[in-house]
Design a protein around this motif. Structure first.
Motif, PDB file in Angstrom:
ATOM      1  N   ALA A   1      30.148  32.111  44.736  1.00  0.00           N
ATOM      2  CA  ALA A   1      29.968  33.181  43.750  1.00  0.00           C
ATOM      3  C   ALA A   1      31.306  33.810  43.390  1.00  0.00           C
ATOM      4  O   ALA A   1      31.557  34.158  42.226  1.00  0.00           O
ATOM      5  CB  ALA A   1      28.999  34.222  44.301  1.00  0.00           C
ATOM      6  N   LEU A   2      32.182  33.960  44.394  1.00  0.00           N
ATOM      7  CA  LEU A   2      33.490  34.573  44.126  1.00  0.00           C
ATOM      8  C   LEU A   2      34.327  33.699  43.199  1.00  0.00           C
ATOM      9  O   LEU A   2      35.021  34.203  42.313  1.00  0.00           O
ATOM     10  CB  LEU A   2      34.239  34.819  45.434  1.00  0.00           C
ATOM     11  N   HIS A   3      34.242  32.378  43.402  1.00  0.00           N
ATOM     12  CA  HIS A   3      34.985  31.480  42.512  1.00  0.00           C
ATOM     13  C   HIS A   3      34.490  31.644  41.083  1.00  0.00           C
ATOM     14  O   HIS A   3      35.288  31.725  40.138  1.00  0.00           O
ATOM     15  CB  HIS A   3      34.842  30.025  42.989  1.00  0.00           C
ATOM     16  N   GLU A   4      33.192  31.729  40.936  1.00  0.00           N
ATOM     17  CA  GLU A   4      32.605  31.959  39.606  1.00  0.00           C
ATOM     18  C   GLU A   4      33.156  33.243  38.990  1.00  0.00           C
ATOM     19  O   GLU A   4      33.517  33.299  37.812  1.00  0.00           O
ATOM     20  CB  GLU A   4      31.079  32.116  39.764  1.00  0.00           C
ATOM     21  N   CYS A   5      33.215  34.305  39.834  1.00  0.00           N
ATOM     22  CA  CYS A   5      33.719  35.604  39.354  1.00  0.00           C
ATOM     23  C   CYS A   5      35.174  35.482  38.900  1.00  0.00           C
ATOM     24  O   CYS A   5      35.561  36.001  37.841  1.00  0.00           O
ATOM     25  CB  CYS A   5      33.632  36.662  40.451  1.00  0.00           C
ATOM     26  N   ALA A   6      35.968  34.831  39.739  1.00  0.00           N
ATOM     27  CA  ALA A   6      37.393  34.720  39.418  1.00  0.00           C
ATOM     28  C   ALA A   6      37.574  33.988  38.095  1.00  0.00           C
ATOM     29  O   ALA A   6      38.382  34.386  37.255  1.00  0.00           O
ATOM     30  CB  ALA A   6      38.132  34.006  40.547  1.00  0.00           C
ATOM     31  N   GLU A   7      36.778  32.934  37.916  1.00  0.00           N
ATOM     32  CA  GLU A   7      36.887  32.178  36.664  1.00  0.00           C
ATOM     33  C   GLU A   7      36.448  33.007  35.468  1.00  0.00           C
ATOM     34  O   GLU A   7      36.996  32.872  34.379  1.00  0.00           O
ATOM     35  CB  GLU A   7      36.039  30.899  36.747  1.00  0.00           C
ATOM     36  N   ALA A   8      35.485  33.884  35.704  1.00  0.00           N
ATOM     37  CA  ALA A   8      34.974  34.702  34.602  1.00  0.00           C
ATOM     38  C   ALA A   8      35.881  35.895  34.312  1.00  0.00           C
ATOM     39  O   ALA A   8      35.575  36.715  33.443  1.00  0.00           O
ATOM     40  CB  ALA A   8      33.554  35.173  34.919  1.00  0.00           C
ATOM     41  N   GLY A   9      36.963  36.034  35.047  1.00  0.00           N
ATOM     42  CA  GLY A   9      37.908  37.116  34.770  1.00  0.00           C
ATOM     43  C   GLY A   9      37.514  38.453  35.350  1.00  0.00           C
ATOM     44  O   GLY A   9      38.002  39.506  34.919  1.00  0.00           O
ATOM     45  N   VAL A  10      36.607  38.426  36.322  1.00  0.00           N
ATOM     46  CA  VAL A  10      36.218  39.681  36.986  1.00  0.00           C
ATOM     47  C   VAL A  10      37.453  40.309  37.650  1.00  0.00           C
ATOM     48  O   VAL A  10      38.275  39.610  38.232  1.00  0.00           O
ATOM     49  CB  VAL A  10      35.112  39.393  38.043  1.00  0.00           C
ATOM     50  N   ALA A  11      37.575  41.642  37.556  1.00  0.00           N
ATOM     51  CA  ALA A  11      38.731  42.324  38.155  1.00  0.00           C
ATOM     52  C   ALA A  11      38.450  42.752  39.589  1.00  0.00           C
ATOM     53  O   ALA A  11      39.344  42.777  40.429  1.00  0.00           O
ATOM     54  CB  ALA A  11      39.111  43.544  37.322  1.00  0.00           C
TER      55      ALA A  11
ATOM     56  N   ALA B   1      28.835  32.466  34.133  1.00  0.00           N
ATOM     57  CA  ALA B   1      29.408  31.866  32.938  1.00  0.00           C
ATOM     58  C   ALA B   1      28.417  31.943  31.787  1.00  0.00           C
ATOM     59  O   ALA B   1      28.796  32.238  30.638  1.00  0.00           O
ATOM     60  CB  ALA B   1      29.799  30.423  33.213  1.00  0.00           C
ATOM     61  N   ALA B   2      27.136  31.711  32.078  1.00  0.00           N
ATOM     62  CA  ALA B   2      26.107  31.723  31.043  1.00  0.00           C
ATOM     63  C   ALA B   2      25.956  33.101  30.419  1.00  0.00           C
ATOM     64  O   ALA B   2      25.529  33.236  29.274  1.00  0.00           O
ATOM     65  CB  ALA B   2      24.765  31.278  31.633  1.00  0.00           C
ATOM     66  N   ALA B   3      26.309  34.158  31.172  1.00  0.00           N
ATOM     67  CA  ALA B   3      26.123  35.517  30.671  1.00  0.00           C
ATOM     68  C   ALA B   3      27.185  35.892  29.656  1.00  0.00           C
ATOM     69  O   ALA B   3      26.960  36.741  28.806  1.00  0.00           O
ATOM     70  CB  ALA B   3      26.149  36.509  31.837  1.00  0.00           C
ATOM     71  N   GLY B   4      28.329  35.259  29.728  1.00  0.00           N
ATOM     72  CA  GLY B   4      29.427  35.613  28.822  1.00  0.00           C
ATOM     73  C   GLY B   4      30.142  36.867  29.258  1.00  0.00           C
ATOM     74  O   GLY B   4      29.604  37.674  30.016  1.00  0.00           O
ATOM     75  N   GLY B   5      31.374  37.066  28.764  1.00  0.00           N
ATOM     76  CA  GLY B   5      32.221  38.171  29.240  1.00  0.00           C
ATOM     77  C   GLY B   5      32.397  39.224  28.195  1.00  0.00           C
ATOM     78  O   GLY B   5      31.705  39.183  27.180  1.00  0.00           O
ATOM     79  N   PRO B   6      33.315  40.163  28.332  1.00  0.00           N
ATOM     80  CA  PRO B   6      34.081  40.374  29.568  1.00  0.00           C
ATOM     81  C   PRO B   6      33.260  41.100  30.644  1.00  0.00           C
ATOM     82  O   PRO B   6      32.467  41.970  30.317  1.00  0.00           O
ATOM     83  CB  PRO B   6      35.237  41.267  29.096  1.00  0.00           C
ATOM     84  N   ILE B   7      33.485  40.717  31.886  1.00  0.00           N
ATOM     85  CA  ILE B   7      32.829  41.386  33.025  1.00  0.00           C
ATOM     86  C   ILE B   7      33.921  41.867  33.967  1.00  0.00           C
ATOM     87  O   ILE B   7      34.693  41.063  34.482  1.00  0.00           O
ATOM     88  CB  ILE B   7      31.861  40.418  33.731  1.00  0.00           C
ATOM     89  N   ASP B   8      34.000  43.184  34.158  1.00  0.00           N
ATOM     90  CA  ASP B   8      35.097  43.756  34.954  1.00  0.00           C
ATOM     91  C   ASP B   8      34.758  43.878  36.435  1.00  0.00           C
ATOM     92  O   ASP B   8      35.628  43.771  37.293  1.00  0.00           O
ATOM     93  CB  ASP B   8      35.474  45.138  34.407  1.00  0.00           C
TER      94      ASP B   8
ATOM     95  N   ALA C   1      41.498  36.021  46.733  1.00  0.00           N
ATOM     96  CA  ALA C   1      41.989  37.255  46.092  1.00  0.00           C
ATOM     97  C   ALA C   1      43.463  37.103  45.759  1.00  0.00           C
ATOM     98  O   ALA C   1      43.909  37.430  44.655  1.00  0.00           O
ATOM     99  CB  ALA C   1      41.765  38.450  47.036  1.00  0.00           C
ATOM    100  N   GLU C   2      44.198  36.577  46.715  1.00  0.00           N
ATOM    101  CA  GLU C   2      45.642  36.376  46.561  1.00  0.00           C
ATOM    102  C   GLU C   2      45.954  35.447  45.396  1.00  0.00           C
ATOM    103  O   GLU C   2      46.775  35.763  44.536  1.00  0.00           O
ATOM    104  CB  GLU C   2      46.169  35.769  47.878  1.00  0.00           C
ATOM    105  N   SER C   3      45.234  34.315  45.357  1.00  0.00           N
ATOM    106  CA  SER C   3      45.580  33.288  44.359  1.00  0.00           C
ATOM    107  C   SER C   3      45.062  33.642  42.971  1.00  0.00           C
ATOM    108  O   SER C   3      45.682  33.311  41.971  1.00  0.00           O
ATOM    109  CB  SER C   3      45.031  31.932  44.805  1.00  0.00           C
ATOM    110  N   SER C   4      43.919  34.327  42.912  1.00  0.00           N
ATOM    111  CA  SER C   4      43.303  34.564  41.602  1.00  0.00           C
ATOM    112  C   SER C   4      43.739  35.877  40.978  1.00  0.00           C
ATOM    113  O   SER C   4      43.625  36.065  39.763  1.00  0.00           O
ATOM    114  CB  SER C   4      41.776  34.591  41.750  1.00  0.00           C
ATOM    115  N   GLY C   5      44.179  36.826  41.801  1.00  0.00           N
ATOM    116  CA  GLY C   5      44.485  38.155  41.265  1.00  0.00           C
ATOM    117  C   GLY C   5      43.253  39.034  41.185  1.00  0.00           C
ATOM    118  O   GLY C   5      43.346  40.226  40.894  1.00  0.00           O
ATOM    119  N   MET C   6      42.064  38.470  41.437  1.00  0.00           N
ATOM    120  CA  MET C   6      40.849  39.285  41.478  1.00  0.00           C
ATOM    121  C   MET C   6      40.829  40.051  42.799  1.00  0.00           C
ATOM    122  O   MET C   6      41.108  39.485  43.851  1.00  0.00           O
ATOM    123  CB  MET C   6      39.622  38.377  41.377  1.00  0.00           C
TER     124      MET C   6
END
Lengths: 697, 697
Positions: B86-96, B65-72, B121-126
């Protein structure tokens, strides 16, 4: 002046003459001298060319006689028209081996000219290699009797591999590929048209050289099958593996051979049988020859076929396990205790069962490999080991060391994929057979196991004169009667002379006779037409089966005799035979192969032979063990053991019939063209020949 | 924030985060950053590690989150225990796409932890790649989401090959070997445990990339068969060949897979059928993948399977002709006129027939090759060309030029054995598929021809609602009666609902009924036990065949009913059926494969199935063309055409039965466990189902 033997002339000639030597080292006629100089041949190089005083810095003589002797090896670079004159000169000068490059002989329709070469070799005792060949080389002493450039500009790698090839281009490619792969070569002989020296004779000579460790052979078909078998058996006695390619396996390939060399290749199935009988490992590709050489020359022999795979990739371990089964390698069994020992040295997420997954942890903990190897070498259920490594960076010195240092009699083969090839080169230098692909490595290991598992059939024992005489009596009687084909009764008499059990039967000449015969034999019976004039009596309606009473026999006999007479057959008799009890039907046969002599065949009857051509053959005479092997190689062999409620068959009784048939075929190979037994009916106890046909030569 | 699609996230991410990034480029957690820097990735590299401010010269952030996006794309180098956070963090950050290296999930018995990944993966779409994987790379944009060192220190060769591998080590080895061989790679994806992304899904994504030209695939068994079929069919639509290894082909291999991944591989024969149906070229070795890539990425496609061989060794020409037949390549026919044309450009002692022997004269007259190539390219009966060269000295520039310059749409493959490998490298650089061994070259050409000859089965058409309803009525009736197994009469009713012809028959409940039924049907008849309680009525003596009169029917019916009652069977009825005319016996069946769904099988009856297990299968529903292919693939298929006086069978009638059976199996896959038809009896006209058994799920 006594000539040295062929091997000495080839590998350690005191002097080599080049007849027609050219000053231009790039011309075909200049290359032998250039090659000898480049290879550092230390004997005398004798240049012969009336047009020159000097060739490539060496004195040149107008004739061979003028050069003086002794000259052991002569290379003829002259065209076909001048070959015979030059060969006569060589023979007079006491040359032991003359190499003829020239084309324009049998391959160009000039069979007569080639026959002259053969006759000179025969009369003079001088051996001739070629014509239409690229010659021969013996690397250690720098003997270059060839115009091949396969070694040009290379530092030759000298070693134990002798390469004998009927084809020049094929042999030269294998030679070059082997040298590029760092495999040490002893010699290369290309036999070309084989006016005199054949592939088999070259093999015989080279097998005796103590410095030869393995023979690689290429042929399109041999004329002297027995010599090939002798050479291969001798090589096996000396534990020198023979790996051979014989092309023309398929119908298309055989046609191509015929168009290439003008010769028929003989039956490919007989080559398979012959190679099997002589312990030759047959392969199908050029790369297989080189791959075989790599493992066979290391000197280790497989004590059995039980394979343990140590892989740093679980996936490749499985891939190798899949392939192993197809190559005839058995998966070594690891019990719980041995798995525990293996588990102690590999990561917990690996697999301690065979195939062992050492995991990619090998990248960072190379010592895992040495530990796993020690355990696999100690494991009593493992005969051979295959290691897969896919190291992708670094120089992997520790892994190479682990593989090169392990002390064991068990053959180890390494597949190393990825990286820049350095570890492969280092392993080769250190005598570890290593390949760039898991399948290649395993195929090579398979060849080693096939070599170890193979065995040369012992030389045939002397025939039993009594039974041969009894059989000859049957044959003589038929010949005296003007027959080239024995009728069913005579055919079985011949088989009985060799102790082959046949259905009880009586000949008859009238329906009344037939009834009497049936009563003597006991019902149920079959009544068959018996005639020297008819080969396929069923087609005429000349067979009546399962007759259970006198009336049936009389009616059947009458009908068969009428049918036969209506068909205009002169010799009309009957054979009354006891019906065989139901059982498994088989066929067997023998014939004389033009290359390898008598062979014996067997197969299951019915759809197996009619639809599937499911038959197998071996050379005659055949040992019971070999016959058992070919029976078990049949696709339908499970039928012998009783599948799904079907009755089993007496395998040993079948084996006995085929062995005796093979002995008959071998003893009387000069008399027989073909024996067809169809069917044999095998019950749970015993087996009987029900019908047979023998054709004489 | 919208996430980019999977393909974009993998091949062109705007930013790549490395979570747990280490400063040490040799550590697993340091390698992704080092790899991205080495590969020159031009997007933003986001290092995340609360313990550092800087990593390998880049700023490092405490959280994503501190790094800022977008991160694919995010790469997780953290251990299993920290993956979920870490995965929850990724999902929140919009990682694909998140790549998880860590092991310690299903492969270590932690299935629950792995399920958490799947649910996220199922719930977040990541999308999540891994866990327990070495990651992914996309070479063109320098995307390195991997700790593999396969490309370390190398100048990557970028090209059209996408490599998708379930196994990390396997894939990395192929990647390295392909790069060493000069084969251009687009991307590499290792799916590991496949908590979310599967091999099939990665294939689907990569097939759509216009820069991907071919897919190389390794799997130990897939869970999503239909997705794999979709991916392969889509790739075929786009003319992107798919070449796949699926290990566990043998019983031993399948066991090793089970121990390696804990998963069953499914039936290997079904994989064969599925690959065939989807036009996937299946191979067995690592080297095959690389060899396939070399020829498939050149872009030429085979118009047919007719091969012309141009060899500078007659022997190798024959060797290739032998092998061609085994690979399913046909030898192109050269008539006299075309042979004359070829003869005009090659030496007289060569062979102008296919295989063409250009002779070793190529050494001194390299122009022969260009001329021979021109003629082979012009020859209308030639689809593909294989050239063998064994040049042993010189740089062979003219030969390389001749091969690189020839203008033709016909695929040409080159085998070049011997020499130092320079010509091979030059040919590769110039886009000519070239191999160091004739067999490898020809196998690769065989793959190209298999790709061209393959076809994807069209997507199934909609079921016919009327016949499905009729079939469901039969099933519902059985289920309502509490049966999971249909009796013979019901089974045939189900088959008849799909238009499958069965023997005429009537049920009966008493011997008297049976006699009436027989008279209606017409003699001869069979009387069989009909019972919902008995699957194998023959074992009970419940079948009486060939009854020609009323008395025989009454006796047989009485005996069968008595036998059944004596055996304690409750449901005792009879089925009286018309005897089928004699003919060829076949079997057919259907079942539902856990991976690929409904499949249909057929084979010849009797010894063919009992002794030889001679059956073939394909996916259901199957087109008539596919069914014809599997019928013809049977070893005993000649029996259908009438061998040695046996009657022929109506092949189209058999095909029709199997096609309809396959449609039934596909339409009712949710209801059926198994259908066994044994036998079908096929006469010269028509074919009938004589007995059948249907088991419901």
């Amino acid at each position: 002046m006594t000539r040295p033997d062929l091997l000495t002339a080839l590998t350690a000639p005191r002097a080599i003459a080049v007849i027609g030597a050219s000053a231009d080292p790039d011309k075909l006629s200049g290359r032998p001298v250039a090659g000898l100089l480049e290879a550092g041949y230390e004997g005398r190089i004798v240049c012969v060319n009336p047009a020159r005083d000097e060739v490539q810095g060496l004195p040149c003589h107008p004739t061979l006689a003028a050069a003086g002797g002794p000259i052991d090896l002569a290379v003829l670079t002259v065209p076909a028209s001048r070959v015979m004159a030059a060969l006569h000169e060589c023979a007079e000068a006491g040359v032991a081996l003359a190499v003829v490059f020239a084309s324009g002989f049998a391959e160009a329709g000039e069979a007569d000219l080639q026959d002259e070469l053969a006759r000179l070799a025969e009369s003079s005792g001088m051996r001739i290699l070629g014509p239409n060949c690229i010659g021969a080389m013996a690397l250690k002493n720098g003997v270059v009797a060839s115009f091949s450039r396969a070694l040009h500009g290379l530092e030759p790698v000298i070693g134990p591999v002798a390469l004998v090839s009927q084809s020049g281009a094929f042999g030269a490619c294998v030679l070059s590929a082997a040298q590029q792969a760092g495999i040490g070569v002893h010699s290369f002989v290309n036999t070309g048209n084989e006016a005199d020296l054949t592939v088999a004779e070259a093999m015989t000579a080279l097998a005796e050289d103590p410095e030869v460790g393995a023979l690689l052979v290429y042929t399109e078909g041999v004329s002297d099958g027995p010599e090939l078998l002798r050479a291969a058996r001798r090589a096996r006695e000396l534990d020198k593996p023979v790996v051979a390619i014989k092309v023309g396996r398929t119908a298309e390939g055989a046609l191509a051979v015929a168009s290439h060399t003008g010769a028929l290749t003989g039956s490919d199935a007989v080559y398979d049988a012959a190679f099997e009988a002589a312990g030759v490992v047959r392969v199908d590709g050029m790369a297989d020859l080189v791959d075989a050489a790599r493992i066979l020359t290391v000197g280790k022999r497989a004590a059995g076929d039980r394979l343990t795979v140590l892989s740093m990739s679980g996936g490749v371990g499985i891939l190798m396990t899949d392939l192993a089964g197809e190559l005839g390698l058995r998966q070594a069994e690891w019990d719980a205790e041995w798995q525990r020992r293996m588990a102690a040295v590999i990561p917990s997420y690996g697999s301690a069962a065979n195939p062992v997954d050492m995991t990619a942890q090998l990248n960072t903990e190379p010592e895992i490999l040495a530990c796993a190897l020690d355990i696999a070498c100690a494991h009593p259920g493992t005969d051979v080991i295959a290691v897969f490594i896919g190291v992708l960076a670094g120089d992997a010195t520790e892994l190479v060391d682990a593989l090169a240092r392990v002390e064991t009699d068990k053959p180890i083969v390494v597949a190393w994929t990825g990286g820049d090839g350095t570890p492969l080169r280092r392993l080769t230098e250190r005598g570890v057979p290593a390949y760039d692909d898991a399948n290649r490595a395993l195929r090579a290991l398979g060849m080693l196991v096939r070599h170890a598992g193979g065995s040369a059939t012992p030389a045939p024992t002397e025939p039993d004169p009594a039974r041969t005489a009894a059989a000859m009596k049957v044959i003589t009687r038929a010949r005296d009667a003007g027959h080239k084909q024995l009728d069913e009764a005579q055919s079985k008499e011949l088989l009985r002379a060799y102790g082959i059990p046949c259905t009880p039967e009586r000949p008859a000449t009238t329906p009344g006779d037939a009834v009497t015969a049936a009563a003597e034999i006991g019902f149920p019976v079959a009544v068959k037409l018996l005639s020297a004039d008819v080969a396929h009596k069923s087609d005429l309606g000349g067979v009546s089966l399962g007759l259970t009473g006198e009336t049936a026999v009389r009616d059947a006999a009458t009908e068969i005799m009428n049918l036969a007479r209506d068909a205009g057959i002169g010799d009309v008799r009957l054979l009354v035979q006891r019906m065989a009890a139901p059982g498994v039907e088989l066929i067997a046969g023998a014939r004389v192969d033009p290359v390898f002599g008598p062979v014996v065949m067997t197969g299951l009857g019915g759809v197996f032979v009619e639809v599937l051509q499911d038959t197998a053959l071996t050379l005659a005479p055949a040992e019971p063990g070999r016959v058992r092997e070919i029976l078990r190689s049949l696709r339908g062999s499970a039928l012998l053991h009783g599948v799904r409620g079907r009755p089993a068959a007496d395998e040993e009784a079948i084996v006995d019939i085929v062995v005796r048939l093979s002995e008959l075929a071998a003893d009387l190979a000069g008399e027989l063209a073909e024996i067809d037994i169809n069917p044999i009916i095998a019950g749970e106890t015993g087996a009987l020949v029900v019908d047979a046909l023998v054709v004489l030569q």
